[in-house]
Design an enzyme around this catalytic site. Sequence first.
Site, PDB file in Angstrom:
ATOM      1  CB  THR A 288      -0.946   0.036   1.230  1.00  0.00           C
ATOM      2  OG1 THR A 288      -1.801   1.185   1.115  1.00  0.00           O
ATOM      3  CG2 THR A 288      -0.199   0.118   2.555  1.00  0.00           C
TER       4      THR A 288
ATOM      5  CE  LYS B 120     -11.216   2.582  10.949  1.00  0.00           C
ATOM      6  NZ  LYS B 120     -10.327   3.388  10.110  1.00  0.00           N
TER       7      LYS B 120
ATOM      8  CG  HIS C  44     -13.865  -2.418   6.720  1.00  0.00           C
ATOM      9  ND1 HIS C  44     -13.945  -1.344   7.596  1.00  0.00           N
ATOM     10  CD2 HIS C  44     -13.083  -1.972   5.693  1.00  0.00           C
ATOM     11  CE1 HIS C  44     -13.251  -0.325   7.115  1.00  0.00           C
ATOM     12  NE2 HIS C  44     -12.716  -0.684   5.964  1.00  0.00           N
TER      13      HIS C  44
ATOM     14  CG  ASP D 273      -9.148  -2.966  -3.271  1.00  0.00           C
ATOM     15  OD1 ASP D 273      -8.422  -1.963  -3.386  1.00  0.00           O
ATOM     16  OD2 ASP D 273     -10.239  -3.072  -3.859  1.00  0.00           O
ATOM     17  CB  SER D 274     -10.987  -1.721   2.284  1.00  0.00           C
ATOM     18  OG  SER D 274      -9.938  -0.801   2.402  1.00  0.00           O
TER      19      SER D 274
END
Length: 197
Positions: free
Chosen positions: A7, A174, A179, A70-71
Amino acid sequence: MKFIIATNNAKKLKELERILKPLGIDAVSAKEAGVNLGEVEETGTTFAENAFIKANAAFKATGMPAIADDSGLSVDALDGRPGVYSARYCGENATDEEKYTKLLEEMQGVPDEKRTAHFTSAICCILSDKEKIEVDGICNGTISHTPNGNGGFGYDPIFDCNGKSFAELTAEEKDKISHRGIALRKLQAELKNRFDK
């Protein structure tokens, strides 16, 4: 054990480092590994496809185990947009604020009960030419009418979950519900399975 994280997003790297550390995984960026991955073209139509494209590029460039995430955010009232285009929804170099402001403008007039949305994180971990792990995580929530909070990144200030925006949560809060946190705990379990044998 060192894993390269595919990333260029410094905030995402920090989040991945924090969640992987308890596993004994030292998450390093391409820059820290002394390689330039360049811009990997995300041509996939799903989060999982894009995660694989990024992880595979990092693995091939370094020979190190590679992890890519990947989000994105899918909004029901917008037919699932921005989805896989979340990062590029407002143009290539748009700021986080520009992205979520555009989305809020598109949501003007949408009543509370129709502001449902979810974040998806697809993670691909390539351990070798023959071994890869793919996991995902989903977090359901709603789109607020105004941004709230100063934490997080991306669309966090407008994504509400359990009465607070992601940007109002501490990093630990968080990680428990996000996710990416969900997907990384699945990855953690898969890696433990492999390394404990």
